[in-house]
Design a protein around this motif. Structure first.
Motif, PDB file in Angstrom:
ATOM      1  N   THR A   4       1.045  -1.121   0.079  1.00  0.00           N
ATOM      2  CA  THR A   4       0.282  -0.225  -0.234  1.00  0.00           C
ATOM      3  C   THR A   4       1.060   1.334  -0.379  1.00  0.00           C
ATOM      4  O   THR A   4       2.518   1.368   0.343  1.00  0.00           O
ATOM      5  CB  THR A   4      -1.043  -0.273   1.174  1.00  0.00           C
ATOM      6  OG1 THR A   4       0.571  -0.152   2.617  1.00  0.00           O
ATOM      7  CG2 THR A   4      -2.268  -1.024   1.365  1.00  0.00           C
ATOM      8  N   VAL A   5       0.506   1.985  -0.136  1.00  0.00           N
ATOM      9  CA  VAL A   5       1.197   3.594  -0.521  1.00  0.00           C
ATOM     10  C   VAL A   5       1.292   4.210   1.049  1.00  0.00           C
ATOM     11  O   VAL A   5       2.439   4.457   1.325  1.00  0.00           O
ATOM     12  CB  VAL A   5      -0.358   4.747  -0.885  1.00  0.00           C
ATOM     13  CG1 VAL A   5       0.422   6.212  -0.340  1.00  0.00           C
ATOM     14  CG2 VAL A   5       0.043   4.898  -2.257  1.00  0.00           C
ATOM     15  N   ALA A   6       1.221   3.494   2.075  1.00  0.00           N
ATOM     16  CA  ALA A   6       0.992   4.242   3.619  1.00  0.00           C
ATOM     17  C   ALA A   6       2.238   2.968   3.766  1.00  0.00           C
ATOM     18  O   ALA A   6       3.304   3.218   4.702  1.00  0.00           O
ATOM     19  CB  ALA A   6      -0.410   3.804   4.609  1.00  0.00           C
ATOM     20  N   ARG A   7       2.232   1.757   3.273  1.00  0.00           N
ATOM     21  CA  ARG A   7       3.021   0.807   3.929  1.00  0.00           C
ATOM     22  C   ARG A   7       4.388   1.363   3.435  1.00  0.00           C
ATOM     23  O   ARG A   7       5.500   1.271   4.357  1.00  0.00           O
ATOM     24  CB  ARG A   7       3.088  -0.770   3.821  1.00  0.00           C
ATOM     25  CG  ARG A   7       3.898  -1.943   3.564  1.00  0.00           C
ATOM     26  CD  ARG A   7       4.179  -2.984   2.832  1.00  0.00           C
ATOM     27  NE  ARG A   7       4.797  -3.532   2.878  1.00  0.00           N
ATOM     28  CZ  ARG A   7       5.789  -3.605   2.469  1.00  0.00           C
ATOM     29  NH1 ARG A   7       5.999  -2.682   1.409  1.00  0.00           N
ATOM     30  NH2 ARG A   7       7.380  -4.385   2.045  1.00  0.00           N
ATOM     31  N   CYS A  35      -2.614   8.267   6.793  1.00  0.00           N
ATOM     32  CA  CYS A  35      -2.955   7.464   6.888  1.00  0.00           C
ATOM     33  C   CYS A  35      -3.213   7.624   8.459  1.00  0.00           C
ATOM     34  O   CYS A  35      -2.684   8.357   9.163  1.00  0.00           O
ATOM     35  CB  CYS A  35      -2.549   6.074   7.207  1.00  0.00           C
ATOM     36  SG  CYS A  35      -0.677   5.886   7.617  1.00  0.00           S
ATOM     37  N   ASN A  36      -3.791   6.788   9.449  1.00  0.00           N
ATOM     38  CA  ASN A  36      -4.098   6.820  10.864  1.00  0.00           C
ATOM     39  C   ASN A  36      -3.406   6.239  11.951  1.00  0.00           C
ATOM     40  O   ASN A  36      -2.401   5.886  11.486  1.00  0.00           O
ATOM     41  CB  ASN A  36      -5.544   7.114  11.181  1.00  0.00           C
ATOM     42  CG  ASN A  36      -6.565   5.785  11.008  1.00  0.00           C
ATOM     43  OD1 ASN A  36      -5.339   4.260  11.301  1.00  0.00           O
ATOM     44  ND2 ASN A  36      -7.597   5.496  10.523  1.00  0.00           N
ATOM     45  N   ARG A  37      -3.736   6.640  12.763  1.00  0.00           N
ATOM     46  CA  ARG A  37      -2.856   5.719  14.272  1.00  0.00           C
ATOM     47  C   ARG A  37      -2.658   4.658  14.110  1.00  0.00           C
ATOM     48  O   ARG A  37      -1.729   3.952  13.762  1.00  0.00           O
ATOM     49  CB  ARG A  37      -3.092   6.715  15.601  1.00  0.00           C
ATOM     50  CG  ARG A  37      -2.240   6.004  16.501  1.00  0.00           C
ATOM     51  CD  ARG A  37      -3.024   6.624  17.861  1.00  0.00           C
ATOM     52  NE  ARG A  37      -3.951   6.700  17.853  1.00  0.00           N
ATOM     53  CZ  ARG A  37      -4.995   5.438  18.332  1.00  0.00           C
ATOM     54  NH1 ARG A  37      -4.078   4.576  18.738  1.00  0.00           N
ATOM     55  NH2 ARG A  37      -6.356   5.151  18.609  1.00  0.00           N
ATOM     56  N   VAL A  38      -3.938   4.102  14.058  1.00  0.00           N
ATOM     57  CA  VAL A  38      -4.507   2.981  13.614  1.00  0.00           C
ATOM     58  C   VAL A  38      -3.542   2.355  13.086  1.00  0.00           C
ATOM     59  O   VAL A  38      -3.025   0.769  12.769  1.00  0.00           O
ATOM     60  CB  VAL A  38      -5.683   2.175  13.958  1.00  0.00           C
ATOM     61  CG1 VAL A  38      -5.772   0.281  13.461  1.00  0.00           C
ATOM     62  CG2 VAL A  38      -7.099   2.605  14.466  1.00  0.00           C
ATOM     63  N   TYR A  41       0.202   1.547  12.888  1.00  0.00           N
ATOM     64  CA  TYR A  41       0.268   0.896  14.087  1.00  0.00           C
ATOM     65  C   TYR A  41       0.296  -0.870  13.158  1.00  0.00           C
ATOM     66  O   TYR A  41       1.391  -1.665  13.615  1.00  0.00           O
ATOM     67  CB  TYR A  41      -0.507   0.426  15.283  1.00  0.00           C
ATOM     68  CG  TYR A  41      -0.053   1.634  16.498  1.00  0.00           C
ATOM     69  CD1 TYR A  41       1.183   1.334  16.444  1.00  0.00           C
ATOM     70  CD2 TYR A  41      -0.996   2.253  16.852  1.00  0.00           C
ATOM     71  CE1 TYR A  41       1.880   2.001  18.152  1.00  0.00           C
ATOM     72  CE2 TYR A  41      -0.713   2.985  17.723  1.00  0.00           C
ATOM     73  CZ  TYR A  41       0.589   2.696  18.716  1.00  0.00           C
ATOM     74  OH  TYR A  41       1.143   3.198  19.987  1.00  0.00           O
ATOM     75  N   ARG A  42      -0.632  -0.735  12.502  1.00  0.00           N
ATOM     76  CA  ARG A  42      -0.648  -2.244  11.651  1.00  0.00           C
ATOM     77  C   ARG A  42       0.431  -2.471  10.583  1.00  0.00           C
ATOM     78  O   ARG A  42       0.629  -3.833  10.047  1.00  0.00           O
ATOM     79  CB  ARG A  42      -1.667  -2.327  11.331  1.00  0.00           C
ATOM     80  CG  ARG A  42      -3.504  -2.159  11.789  1.00  0.00           C
ATOM     81  CD  ARG A  42      -4.364  -2.435  11.129  1.00  0.00           C
ATOM     82  NE  ARG A  42      -5.689  -2.383  12.118  1.00  0.00           N
ATOM     83  CZ  ARG A  42      -6.759  -2.343  11.965  1.00  0.00           C
ATOM     84  NH1 ARG A  42      -6.878  -0.817  10.572  1.00  0.00           N
ATOM     85  NH2 ARG A  42      -7.584  -2.698  12.494  1.00  0.00           N
ATOM     86  N   VAL A  43       1.033  -1.536   9.900  1.00  0.00           N
ATOM     87  CA  VAL A  43       1.643  -1.280   8.945  1.00  0.00           C
ATOM     88  C   VAL A  43       3.240  -1.747  10.168  1.00  0.00           C
ATOM     89  O   VAL A  43       3.678  -2.928   9.030  1.00  0.00           O
ATOM     90  CB  VAL A  43       2.023  -0.231   7.824  1.00  0.00           C
ATOM     91  CG1 VAL A  43       3.042  -0.068   7.378  1.00  0.00           C
ATOM     92  CG2 VAL A  43       1.038   0.070   6.999  1.00  0.00           C
ATOM     93  N   LEU A  44       3.450  -1.064  11.214  1.00  0.00           N
ATOM     94  CA  LEU A  44       5.408  -1.448  11.222  1.00  0.00           C
ATOM     95  C   LEU A  44       5.341  -2.270  12.168  1.00  0.00           C
ATOM     96  O   LEU A  44       5.251  -3.638  11.669  1.00  0.00           O
ATOM     97  CB  LEU A  44       4.754  -0.618  12.816  1.00  0.00           C
ATOM     98  CG  LEU A  44       5.157   1.325  12.419  1.00  0.00           C
ATOM     99  CD1 LEU A  44       4.515   2.157  13.530  1.00  0.00           C
ATOM    100  CD2 LEU A  44       6.189   1.835  11.947  1.00  0.00           C
ATOM    101  N   ASP A  45       3.161  -3.022  12.754  1.00  0.00           N
ATOM    102  CA  ASP A  45       3.560  -4.652  13.083  1.00  0.00           C
ATOM    103  C   ASP A  45       3.302  -5.876  11.524  1.00  0.00           C
ATOM    104  O   ASP A  45       4.029  -6.652  11.869  1.00  0.00           O
ATOM    105  CB  ASP A  45       2.159  -5.212  13.493  1.00  0.00           C
ATOM    106  CG  ASP A  45       2.184  -4.370  15.074  1.00  0.00           C
ATOM    107  OD1 ASP A  45       3.350  -4.479  15.328  1.00  0.00           O
ATOM    108  OD2 ASP A  45       1.277  -4.262  15.642  1.00  0.00           O
ATOM    109  N   ARG A  46       3.240  -5.281  10.506  1.00  0.00           N
ATOM    110  CA  ARG A  46       3.213  -6.234   9.410  1.00  0.00           C
ATOM    111  C   ARG A  46       4.835  -5.927   8.791  1.00  0.00           C
ATOM    112  O   ARG A  46       5.174  -7.008   8.077  1.00  0.00           O
ATOM    113  CB  ARG A  46       2.434  -5.453   7.859  1.00  0.00           C
ATOM    114  CG  ARG A  46       2.621  -6.164   6.824  1.00  0.00           C
ATOM    115  CD  ARG A  46       1.772  -5.527   5.926  1.00  0.00           C
ATOM    116  NE  ARG A  46       2.185  -5.863   4.911  1.00  0.00           N
ATOM    117  CZ  ARG A  46       2.183  -5.769   3.617  1.00  0.00           C
ATOM    118  NH1 ARG A  46       1.392  -4.342   2.876  1.00  0.00           N
ATOM    119  NH2 ARG A  46       2.439  -6.134   2.244  1.00  0.00           N
TER     120      ARG A  46
END
Length: 125
Positions: A4-7, A35-38, A41-46
């Motif tokens: 994704t763009v955010a990732r 992107c938002n805070r959630v 966090y999801r991208v960082l965990d990924r």
């Protein structure tokens, strides 16, 4: 999982800094509204799951993320993380690999060596 763009933006931020970053540090570096805070966090965990980043808990209990420089074949982070008590940066010190020995019945999944003190930049000021 698809890219994704955010990732891609978060991975670029993690890969172009010399210090570990918290979720709020990453958010401050992203274009506003990406992107938002959630999602961050999801991208960082990924990125951690994909062995592209690793987690470090600093002396204040804040989770920070640093890029994985040599985890292509063997994901391990048995190196020292240095937390500066003045500027609160966390850096990976790859050249120092501490050792420890646990009883035979224990299985290690994660190692986090954190040393705190004053970094060279702050010491010079």
């Amino acid at each position: 999982m698809r890219n994704t763009v955010a990732r891609d933006a978060i991975l670029e931020i993690i890969n172009t800094t010399d210090v570990a970053l918290s979720q709020s540090d990453v958010q401050a570096k992203l274009p506003e509204g990406l992107c938002n805070r959630v999602t961050i966090y999801r991208v960082l965990d990924r990125l951690v799951d994909e062995h592209l980043a690793h987690k470090i808990t600093n002396i204040d209990g804040v989770i920070k993320y640093a890029n994985c420089q040599s985890c292509a074949t063997n994901h391990k982070h048995n190196h020292v993380h240095f937390n500066c008590e003045r500027c609160n940066t966390v850096t990976c010190v790859e050249a120092v690999e501490p050792s420890f020995k646990l009883p035979a019945n224990y299985e290690v999944n994660t190692v986090n060596f954190l040393v705190s003190g004053i970094c060279p930049e702050c010491k010079g000021n």
